[in-house]
Design an enzyme around this catalytic site. Structure first.
Site, PDB file in Angstrom:
ATOM      1  N   PRO A   1      -0.694   5.499  -1.653  1.00 39.60           N
ATOM      2  CA  PRO A   1       0.998   5.321  -1.785  1.00 39.60           C
ATOM      3  C   PRO A   1       1.284   4.147  -1.954  1.00 39.60           C
ATOM      4  O   PRO A   1       0.974   3.045  -1.378  1.00 39.60           O
ATOM      5  CB  PRO A   1       0.792   6.267  -0.029  1.00 39.60           C
ATOM      6  CG  PRO A   1      -0.541   6.116   0.043  1.00 39.60           C
ATOM      7  CD  PRO A   1      -1.538   5.646  -1.019  1.00 39.60           C
ATOM      8  N   GLU A   2       2.559   4.099  -2.497  1.00 38.12           N
ATOM      9  CA  GLU A   2       3.356   2.690  -2.653  1.00 38.12           C
ATOM     10  C   GLU A   2       4.530   3.162  -2.382  1.00 38.12           C
ATOM     11  O   GLU A   2       4.745   4.068  -1.524  1.00 38.12           O
ATOM     12  CB  GLU A   2       3.778   2.526  -4.184  1.00 38.12           C
ATOM     13  CG  GLU A   2       2.231   2.214  -4.657  1.00 38.12           C
ATOM     14  CD  GLU A   2       2.530   0.927  -5.381  1.00 38.12           C
ATOM     15  OE1 GLU A   2       3.546  -0.302  -5.103  1.00 38.12           O
ATOM     16  OE2 GLU A   2       1.515   0.806  -6.462  1.00 38.12           O
TER      17      GLU A   2
END
Ligand SMILES: [Zn+2]
Length: 283
Positions: free
Chosen positions: A2-3
């Site tokens: 996840p960014e």
């Protein structure tokens, strides 16, 4: 992995089920993830009201009425699931417990928040809210890319004398918070800056131009995440991963999307991570 936009999407998905509500019961099913959980985590969460849910870089921060802040990091494979029907917007039932459901928060409104992380690179911690950003994971992080202190003057100053390639300089969390590999590639493409160009050799005007571009790529992705949130309420309750199309990331060998450009997107490896760029458009 996840960014920032995914983490922001998770935060937005959790907020209606958590903000303002008491955690009536906390289940902690193992002693650690990447690091040991803080001492007495169950007792320190149980009966506490979540005053607000914030985000700093890729960390979700829940301020509790006990004066502590709960820090959640999704790591490589962490997922947050919301089940129950606290506000009539989560239509799915509580799922059967799964093997990697490490932390489950039962909220007073009937919602159940599940932190599932098969690879266990995620983390949870508790620290005094008044300690602000002195927590070791937060202390050396640069300004938020969508915040007010990230502006042209700041970025020009931060990059002016750096001999490192632009890609590495922007991936550095001290330069800007949470801008991961994907969004650095996309921002450099939109700015037409070559990823290997040393930061100090990029003009002030081009560095300045990066600020709105970085904000733009993240805002676009957060918007795509918002659409996924509307879908998730009808789906399985999982937050944070969504389909989003990129101009260069993951497009090696495919045609450049710039008007009039006939090049194909190239991939190189910088500091062990893939960089995607257009050799014609980016200089
Ligand atoms: Zn091109």
């Amino acid at each position: 992995m996840p960014e920032l936009p995914e983490v922001e999407t998770v935060r937005r998905g959790l907020a209606p089920a958590m903000e303002g509500f008491v955690i009536t019961r906390a289940e902690v099913n193992r002693p650690d993830l990447r690091w040991p959980f803080p001492e007495n985590m169950v007792e320190r969460l149980t009966g506490k009201r979540v005053l607000r849910l914030r985000r700093r870089s890729k960390y979700i921060l829940g301020d509790l009425d006990s004066g502590e802040t709960a820090l959640i990091h999704l790591g490589m494979s962490g997922r947050m699931l919301v089940s129950g029907d606290p506000l009539g917007q989560f239509v799915h039932n509580h799922p059967a417990p799964e093997k990697h459901d490490h932390v489950v928060l039962h909220m007073e409104n009937g919602a159940r928040i599940t932190f599932n992380d098969p690879r266990r690179f995620g983390a949870m911690d508790l620290f005094p809210t008044e300690a602000g950003e002195s927590h070791p994971l937060l202390a050396s992080i640069g300004p938020e890319p969508l915040g007010n202190s990230f502006d042209e003057t700041y970025l020009v100053g931060a990059l002016a004398h750096r001999n490192t390639p632009m890609k590495s300089a922007l991936l550095d969390q001290k330069t800007v918070a949470g801008l991961g590999n994907i969004y650095v590639c996309e921002a450099l493409f939109r700015s037409k800056i070559h990823p290997t160009r040393p930061a100090r050799k990029v003009s002030k005007a081009r560095i300045s131009g990066l600020v709105p571009v970085i904000r733009g790529v993240l805002s676009d992705a957060i918007e795509a995440g918002g659409s996924s949130l509307r879908d998730f309420r009808q789906a399985d309750g999982e937050l944070g991963y969504f389909q989003h199309s990129f101009d260069v990331y993951g497009r090696e060998g495919e045609p450049c999307r710039s008007e009039g450009c006939t090049s194909t997107i190239r991939r190189i490896v910088q500091s062990g991570r893939s960089t995607f760029y257009c050799p014609t458009c980016q200089r």
